[in-house]
Design an enzyme around this catalytic site. Structure first.
Site, mmCIF file in Angstrom:
data_model
loop_
_atom_site.group_PDB
_atom_site.id
_atom_site.type_symbol
_atom_site.label_atom_id
_atom_site.label_comp_id
_atom_site.label_asym_id
_atom_site.label_seq_id
_atom_site.Cartn_x
_atom_site.Cartn_y
_atom_site.Cartn_z
ATOM 1 C CD GLU A 87 -5.130 -2.680 9.655
ATOM 2 O OE1 GLU A 87 -6.211 -2.092 9.195
ATOM 3 O OE2 GLU A 87 -4.400 -3.639 9.217
ATOM 4 C CG ASN A 147 -3.344 -7.619 8.504
ATOM 5 O OD1 ASN A 147 -3.370 -7.077 9.628
ATOM 6 N ND2 ASN A 147 -4.186 -7.446 7.536
ATOM 7 C CD GLU A 148 -7.346 -7.466 8.084
ATOM 8 O OE1 GLU A 148 -7.462 -6.747 9.155
ATOM 9 O OE2 GLU A 148 -7.683 -6.919 6.982
ATOM 10 C CD1 TRP A 161 -6.239 2.209 7.670
ATOM 11 C CD2 TRP A 161 -4.341 1.325 8.258
ATOM 12 N NE1 TRP A 161 -5.957 1.723 6.461
ATOM 13 C CE2 TRP A 161 -4.797 1.146 6.683
ATOM 14 C CE3 TRP A 161 -3.163 0.378 8.689
ATOM 15 C CZ2 TRP A 161 -3.771 0.587 5.778
ATOM 16 C CZ3 TRP A 161 -2.441 -0.123 7.514
ATOM 17 C CH2 TRP A 161 -2.855 -0.131 6.349
ATOM 18 C CG PHE A 188 -8.890 4.283 6.424
ATOM 19 C CD1 PHE A 188 -9.797 4.139 7.319
ATOM 20 C CD2 PHE A 188 -8.938 3.975 5.041
ATOM 21 C CE1 PHE A 188 -10.625 3.199 6.985
ATOM 22 C CE2 PHE A 188 -10.143 2.991 5.007
ATOM 23 C CZ PHE A 188 -10.926 2.537 5.786
ATOM 24 C CG HIS A 239 -1.182 -6.579 5.523
ATOM 25 N ND1 HIS A 239 -2.187 -6.172 4.509
ATOM 26 C CD2 HIS A 239 -1.699 -5.705 6.665
ATOM 27 C CE1 HIS A 239 -3.309 -5.358 5.143
ATOM 28 N NE2 HIS A 239 -2.894 -5.457 6.331
ATOM 29 C CD GLN A 272 -2.923 -1.092 2.397
ATOM 30 O OE1 GLN A 272 -2.506 -1.641 3.166
ATOM 31 N NE2 GLN A 272 -3.827 -0.436 1.921
ATOM 32 C CE1 TYR A 282 -9.660 0.908 10.201
ATOM 33 C CE2 TYR A 282 -9.716 -1.623 9.838
ATOM 34 C CZ TYR A 282 -9.069 -0.178 9.571
ATOM 35 O OH TYR A 282 -7.524 -0.233 9.416
#
Length: 511
Positions: free
Chosen positions: A399, A189-190, A442, A458, A144, A45, A333
């Site tokens: 995050e 990640n997640e 984040w 973000f 990620h 990213q 979030y």
């Protein structure tokens, strides 16, 4: 989990007028002395330089170059690969304690296995050294979303148990090369969201799904693949964590964990059926990852409803996975409202979303509209749930942030309000006994977002994509965060004052 717990969640919801935006006055010194505040990005990213210095494509490169992510790619992104010194200087000026970033597996080991790419290793050494020279802790995620495309092509990536060996070797290289200076590691990640997006709905890499689920996939099986992928991720995580603990931890003194995507989950009504549906949804999101790590197996609700489509841990695997973490990373979030839907279990074909037997009643509000509703009590509820259900493990919020449309102004008031509310709610959770040890906003910069490219943002800092130098400009949210990090108290009145001062000095850039 007892039904009484969900009554606690409902009480938090009803107390929203108390726990709302900027619900009380607080400052950084109200947090424990060792508490870490930072911000986060990920490799694809922000780095750019996607084909430079030996890096090869990841599944995310393939995804974006096929025209997804709103037509954007990470070929250049925001060019942190070349601008890392400038970015670290900004972090230091903000007074960040830490920076969370991920390593590009295909930059460090271009073929997915085998020798290190010297230039890739040099980049991450340079970034880590630059952070440390400015007093900023590096927090590193090993992968990620961006699995090397070479491994996807060779044997199907995370669908194949062979990934465990290759991921462990990659993790070993990272521990060996960077572990003398990196004390905080997240393996994957997640995995819950990665598996669902990539192997059930087909909206994220590697775009696998099957009818009637998902969107225009040409391969995959939505009924089972997400469960297989998470199973292999958990085994890979456990293998890498075991290696770290046996070979590196005593000398390097670091910690290793995994991150979990979480929602606030609230039953649509006080009925027993909706309360139990909310419990199921938490089992299927947090429990999917945390239960094997803490108890050695998937939640009973998942095993009962999914049946043979969810893999089974052998006794040996269960022992390897159980306890294979020093902390849990929480990604949070927003909040879902759910109601019971037993009819979904009668369908001939089922996937994760029908297995839950619950409807999300605010789906459009959450997944379609630009800004998240500011419901900080939900984060407190997530932290309380982890405390009560999983033995109060150490937690880092890795995050948390507000989504807005691509910036038309630097005065991102809703993001500043969001940070003030959710950091305050984190403080409430700590005061209630949660072992939460860090918070990462984040994101540090406006970055390439997976689903819509640069359609949403973000970032604490705006990146001018029309400027050849990709100029970074501070937003009100960065101004607020820096004020807080430097010891200033925050409250609704302070937010108004900061907004006024910022708008007068910087906020009219776009006008």
């Amino acid at each position: 989990m007892k039904v009484i717990w969900w009554l606690f969640i409902l009480n938090l919801q009803n107390m929203g007028f108390v726990l709302g935006v900027g619900h009380h006055k607080y400052c950084r010194h109200d947090f424990p002395p060792a508490f870490v505040f930072g911000s986060a990005t990920t490799a694809y990213q922000v780095e750019g330089a996607a084909s430079q210095d030996g890096r090869t494509p990841s599944i995310w490169d393939t995804f974006t170059h096929a025209g997804y992510a709103n037509g954007a790619t990470g070929d250049v992104a925001v060019d942190q690969y070349h601008k890392y010194k400038e970015d670290v200087k900004i972090m230091a000026e903000m007074s960040l304690d830490a920076y969370s970033f991920s390593i590009s597996w295909s930059r460090l080991i271009p073929n997915g296995r085998g020798p290190l790419n010297p230039k890739g290793a040099q980049y991450y050494n340079n970034l880590i050294n630059e952070l440390i020279s400015h007093g900023i802790q590096p927090h590193v995620t090993l992968t990620h979303t961006d699995l090397p495309q070479a491994l996807e092509d060779e044997y199907g990536g995370w669908l194949n148990p062979r990934i465990v060996k290759d991921f462990t070797a990659y993790a070993d290289a990272c521990f060996r090369e960077f572990g003398d200076r990196v004390s905080y590691w997240i393996t994957v990640n997640e995995p819950n969201v990665f598996a669902l997006g990539g192997y059930d709905q087909g909206v994220t890499p590697p775009r696998r799904c099957s009818p009637p689920f998902g969107i225009n996939c040409t391969r995959g099986n939505s009924s089972s693949e997400a469960y297989v992928v998470v199973h292999n991720i958990l085994l890979a995580h456990a293998s890498a964590a075991r290696l770290y603990k046996r070979t590196y931890q005593e000398k390097q003194k670091g910690l290793i964990g995994i991150s979990i995507f979480t929602f606030g989950v609230v039953p649509n009504t006080n009925s027993t059926e909706d309360v139990m549906a909310a419990k199921r949804l938490n089992d299927f999101t947090i429990g999917w990852i945390a239960s094997p790590l803490v108890f050695g197996d998937y939640p009973d609700a998942m095993k009962k409803l999914i049946g043979s489509r969810i893999p089974t841990f052998t006794n040996h695997e269960s022992e390897l996975v159980k306890g294979s973490f020093d902390f849990l990373g929480v990604v949070h979030y927003t909040t879902l409202y759910v109601q019971n839907d037993p009819g979904s279990l009668l369908r001939k074909q089922r996937d994760y979303y029908t297995d839950i037997a619950a409807n999300i009643t605010n789906f459009e509000e959450i997944f379609v509209t630009a800004e998240y509703p500011i419901l900080p009590w939900a984060l407190q509820g997530v932290l309380e749930h982890i405390k009560q259900t999983y033995g109060n493990p150490p937690v880092y919020i890795v995050e948390n942030g507000q989504r807005t449309k691509r910036n038309s102004t630097l005065v991102d008031t809703s993001r500043a309000e969001y940070l003030q509310a959710y950091i305050g709610s984190t403080l409430d959770a700590i005061r209630n006994g949660s072992d939460t040890r860090g918070y990462f906003a984040w994101s540090f910069l406006d970055v390439l977002e997976l689903l819509d490219g640069y359609g949403s943002s973000f970032g604490l800092y705006y990146v001018d994509l029309d400027d050849p130098d990709l100029r970074r400009l501070p937003k009100l949210s960065s101004y607020w965060y820096s004020h807080f990090l430097k010891g200033g108290s925050v409250s609704p009145d302070i937010l108004i004052q900061l907004n006024t001062n910022f708008s007068a000095s910087r906020g009219h850039f776009f006008q």
